[in-house]
Design a protein around this motif. Structure first.
Motif, PDB file in Angstrom:
ATOM      1  N   LEU A   1     -16.266   6.007 -12.615  1.00 17.07           N
ATOM      2  CA  LEU A   1     -15.405   6.269 -13.766  1.00 17.07           C
ATOM      3  C   LEU A   1     -15.579   7.062 -14.746  1.00 17.07           C
ATOM      4  CD1 LEU A   1     -15.834   2.271 -14.441  1.00 17.07           C
ATOM      5  CD2 LEU A   1     -14.699   3.457 -13.212  1.00 17.07           C
ATOM      6  N   ALA A   2     -16.644   7.944 -14.433  1.00 17.23           N
ATOM      7  CA  ALA A   2     -16.741   9.127 -15.760  1.00 17.23           C
ATOM      8  C   ALA A   2     -16.420  10.367 -14.825  1.00 17.23           C
ATOM      9  CB  ALA A   2     -17.900   9.518 -16.290  1.00 17.23           C
ATOM     10  N   ASP A   3     -15.914  10.509 -13.553  1.00 23.24           N
ATOM     11  CA  ASP A   3     -15.691  11.160 -12.306  1.00 23.24           C
ATOM     12  C   ASP A   3     -14.308  11.493 -12.115  1.00 23.24           C
ATOM     13  OD1 ASP A   3     -17.707  12.524 -12.810  1.00 23.24           O
ATOM     14  OD2 ASP A   3     -18.909  12.227 -11.061  1.00 23.24           O
ATOM     15  N   ASP A   4     -14.029   9.855 -12.499  1.00 21.74           N
ATOM     16  CA  ASP A   4     -12.869   9.739 -11.822  1.00 21.74           C
ATOM     17  C   ASP A   4     -11.548  10.096 -12.469  1.00 21.74           C
ATOM     18  OD1 ASP A   4     -10.146   8.188 -10.963  1.00 21.74           O
ATOM     19  OD2 ASP A   4     -11.082   6.297 -10.054  1.00 21.74           O
ATOM     20  N   PRO A   5     -10.475  11.277 -11.767  1.00 21.33           N
ATOM     21  CA  PRO A   5      -9.482  12.091 -12.869  1.00 21.33           C
ATOM     22  C   PRO A   5      -8.195  11.117 -12.747  1.00 21.33           C
ATOM     23  CG  PRO A   5      -9.358  12.043 -10.185  1.00 21.33           C
ATOM     24  CD  PRO A   5     -10.461  11.450 -10.470  1.00 21.33           C
ATOM     25  N   GLU A   6      -8.481  10.038 -12.310  1.00 19.90           N
ATOM     26  CA  GLU A   6      -7.478   8.287 -12.783  1.00 19.90           C
ATOM     27  C   GLU A   6      -7.709   7.599 -13.252  1.00 19.90           C
ATOM     28  OE1 GLU A   6      -4.291   8.945 -11.661  1.00 19.90           O
ATOM     29  OE2 GLU A   6      -4.928  10.005 -10.442  1.00 19.90           O
ATOM     30  N   GLU A   7      -8.766   7.369 -14.228  1.00 15.57           N
ATOM     31  CA  GLU A   7      -9.529   6.948 -15.464  1.00 15.57           C
ATOM     32  C   GLU A   7      -8.790   6.813 -16.717  1.00 15.57           C
ATOM     33  OE1 GLU A   7     -12.096   3.977 -17.570  1.00 15.57           O
ATOM     34  OE2 GLU A   7     -11.611   4.124 -15.685  1.00 15.57           O
TER      35      GLU A   7
ATOM     36  N   ALA B   1      -3.284  -2.254 -17.689  1.00 17.95           N
ATOM     37  CA  ALA B   1      -4.079  -2.980 -16.842  1.00 17.95           C
ATOM     38  C   ALA B   1      -4.251  -3.160 -15.508  1.00 17.95           C
ATOM     39  CB  ALA B   1      -3.638  -4.323 -17.249  1.00 17.95           C
ATOM     40  N   ARG B   2      -3.112  -2.967 -14.685  1.00 14.35           N
ATOM     41  CA  ARG B   2      -3.392  -2.861 -13.148  1.00 14.35           C
ATOM     42  C   ARG B   2      -3.860  -1.901 -12.966  1.00 14.35           C
ATOM     43  NH1 ARG B   2       1.071  -5.648 -12.461  1.00 14.35           N
ATOM     44  NH2 ARG B   2       1.716  -3.369 -12.691  1.00 14.35           N
ATOM     45  N   GLU B   3      -3.538  -0.444 -13.368  1.00 15.17           N
ATOM     46  CA  GLU B   3      -4.116   1.073 -13.245  1.00 15.17           C
ATOM     47  C   GLU B   3      -5.791   0.576 -13.774  1.00 15.17           C
ATOM     48  OE1 GLU B   3      -1.909   2.940 -15.434  1.00 15.17           O
ATOM     49  OE2 GLU B   3      -0.303   2.920 -13.877  1.00 15.17           O
ATOM     50  N   ARG B   4      -6.167   0.355 -14.765  1.00  9.48           N
ATOM     51  CA  ARG B   4      -7.868   0.252 -14.607  1.00  9.48           C
ATOM     52  C   ARG B   4      -8.377  -0.893 -13.451  1.00  9.48           C
ATOM     53  NH1 ARG B   4      -6.615  -0.742 -21.219  1.00  9.48           N
ATOM     54  NH2 ARG B   4      -6.955   2.120 -21.180  1.00  9.48           N
ATOM     55  N   ARG B   5      -8.010  -1.542 -13.103  1.00  9.86           N
ATOM     56  CA  ARG B   5      -9.013  -2.621 -12.205  1.00  9.86           C
ATOM     57  C   ARG B   5      -8.521  -1.857 -10.890  1.00  9.86           C
ATOM     58  NH1 ARG B   5      -5.347  -7.060 -14.136  1.00  9.86           N
ATOM     59  NH2 ARG B   5      -3.390  -6.788 -12.178  1.00  9.86           N
ATOM     60  N   ALA B   6      -7.258  -1.288 -10.306  1.00 11.80           N
ATOM     61  CA  ALA B   6      -7.385  -0.515  -9.389  1.00 11.80           C
ATOM     62  C   ALA B   6      -8.103   0.209  -9.789  1.00 11.80           C
ATOM     63  CB  ALA B   6      -5.767   0.102  -9.264  1.00 11.80           C
ATOM     64  N   THR B   7      -8.512   1.482 -10.490  1.00 14.88           N
ATOM     65  CA  THR B   7      -9.828   2.532 -10.869  1.00 14.88           C
ATOM     66  C   THR B   7     -11.117   1.740 -10.649  1.00 14.88           C
ATOM     67  OG1 THR B   7      -8.139   3.712 -12.060  1.00 14.88           O
ATOM     68  CG2 THR B   7     -10.319   4.543 -12.675  1.00 14.88           C
TER      69      THR B   7
ATOM     70  N   ALA C   1     -11.224  -4.944  -2.876  1.00 14.09           N
ATOM     71  CA  ALA C   1     -10.135  -5.959  -2.630  1.00 14.09           C
ATOM     72  C   ALA C   1     -10.389  -7.309  -4.139  1.00 14.09           C
ATOM     73  CB  ALA C   1      -9.190  -6.458  -1.377  1.00 14.09           C
ATOM     74  N   LEU C   2     -11.347  -7.099  -3.936  1.00  8.62           N
ATOM     75  CA  LEU C   2     -11.918  -8.355  -4.852  1.00  8.62           C
ATOM     76  C   LEU C   2     -11.283  -8.219  -6.327  1.00  8.62           C
ATOM     77  CD1 LEU C   2     -12.708 -11.889  -4.860  1.00  8.62           C
ATOM     78  CD2 LEU C   2     -15.171 -10.621  -4.516  1.00  8.62           C
ATOM     79  N   ALA C   3     -11.997  -7.025  -6.729  1.00  9.86           N
ATOM     80  CA  ALA C   3     -11.671  -6.833  -7.938  1.00  9.86           C
ATOM     81  C   ALA C   3     -10.336  -6.818  -8.068  1.00  9.86           C
ATOM     82  CB  ALA C   3     -12.432  -5.019  -8.207  1.00  9.86           C
ATOM     83  N   ALA C   4     -10.037  -5.548  -7.600  1.00 11.10           N
ATOM     84  CA  ALA C   4      -8.464  -5.918  -7.530  1.00 11.10           C
ATOM     85  C   ALA C   4      -7.460  -6.599  -7.477  1.00 11.10           C
ATOM     86  CB  ALA C   4      -7.564  -4.708  -6.225  1.00 11.10           C
ATOM     87  N   ALA C   5      -7.863  -8.192  -7.524  1.00  9.23           N
ATOM     88  CA  ALA C   5      -7.417  -9.269  -6.750  1.00  9.23           C
ATOM     89  C   ALA C   5      -7.328  -9.956  -8.623  1.00  9.23           C
ATOM     90  CB  ALA C   5      -7.478  -9.432  -6.139  1.00  9.23           C
ATOM     91  N   GLN C   6      -8.828  -9.346  -9.143  1.00 11.89           N
ATOM     92  CA  GLN C   6      -9.053 -10.226 -10.807  1.00 11.89           C
ATOM     93  C   GLN C   6      -7.424  -9.995 -11.473  1.00 11.89           C
ATOM     94  OE1 GLN C   6     -11.339 -12.344 -10.954  1.00 11.89           O
ATOM     95  NE2 GLN C   6     -11.842 -12.099  -8.346  1.00 11.89           N
ATOM     96  N   PRO C   7      -6.555 -11.396 -11.542  1.00 12.57           N
ATOM     97  CA  PRO C   7      -5.691 -10.630 -12.702  1.00 12.57           C
ATOM     98  C   PRO C   7      -6.201 -10.811 -13.994  1.00 12.57           C
ATOM     99  CG  PRO C   7      -6.177 -13.641 -11.511  1.00 12.57           C
ATOM    100  CD  PRO C   7      -6.717 -12.770 -10.975  1.00 12.57           C
ATOM    101  N   ASP C   8      -5.542 -10.549 -15.008  1.00 13.41           N
ATOM    102  CA  ASP C   8      -5.656 -10.200 -16.298  1.00 13.41           C
ATOM    103  C   ASP C   8      -5.791 -12.286 -16.979  1.00 13.41           C
ATOM    104  OD1 ASP C   8      -7.447  -8.298 -16.348  1.00 13.41           O
ATOM    105  OD2 ASP C   8      -5.632  -7.076 -17.156  1.00 13.41           O
TER     106      ASP C   8
END
Length: 194
Positions: free
Chosen positions: A181-187, A120-126, A99-106
């Motif tokens: 991150l390399a294994d994440d299909p959503e990346e 940007a939101r998708e990348r933070r979530a990933t 949650a801490l990483a996902a909450a960091q605003p750009d």
């Protein structure tokens, strides 16, 4: 010079001699980073708040053992981190600290186009999901180092380990995070394609 302008060493000295106002200023200076450190370990805002408060109480009680001239922040954060770990263990929590990483605003998201903001939101979530899949010791070192912006020496003090351990854990954590991150299909690839 007002009490608010007093150096940290002087505030610690005054606090040792019972000056509660001086200790209140130390708390005010470090409460945000103490809470964030506890949150990294607990993963729950309420537990983190309690751990930080308990850490400040234990720090006050232990001021007589604080070594003169040593930096106060790493010492305090180690006490807070230990309290947070104790709370996490006693509650049986093994929640992910994403949650801490996902909450960091750009910084530029507000003026960016909607598409850029969504990406940007998708990348933070990933990134948050990948951090959540890491082992706790790897996640902790990365969050302390990059999200809380602690130095390697401060990380070592907070984690209660040697500087060399922090460096090797940090290197292994980055390698593992890259693999996640390399294994994440959503990346999203750099060219914008999945």
């Amino acid at each position: 010079m007002t009490l608010a302008e007093t150096s940290e060493d002087d505030l610690v000295s005054r606090s040792r001699h019972g000056d509660r106002e001086a200790y209140g200023l130390l708390v005010a200076r470090h409460q945000e980073v103490a809470f964030r450190t506890a949150y990294v370990i607990c993963g729950d805002a309420t537990e983190a708040q309690d751990a930080a408060q308990e850490g400040f109480i234990k720090t006050y009680i232990s001021l007589a053992r604080f070594r003169d001239g040593a930096p106060f922040r790493p010492w305090l954060l180690r006490i807070v981190a230990n309290e947070a770990r104790n709370r996490r263990r006693s509650a049986g929590r093994r929640e992910h600290l994403v949650a801490l990483a996902a909450a960091q605003p750009d910084a530029g998201t507000a003026s960016a186009s909607a598409e850029v903001a969504v990406l940007a939101r998708e990348r933070r979530a990933t990134l948050a999901a990948a951090l959540g899949r890491l082992a706790a010791d790897h996640r902790e070192v990365l969050v302390l180092r990059y999200l809380l912006d602690l130095s390697e020496q401060e990380c070592a003090a907070v984690l209660g380990c040697r500087l060399g351990t922090v460096k090797s854990r940090h290197a292994r954590a980055l390698t593992r995070l890259r693999a996640e991150l390399a294994d994440d299909p959503e990346e999203i690839a750099p060219d914008g394609h999945a």
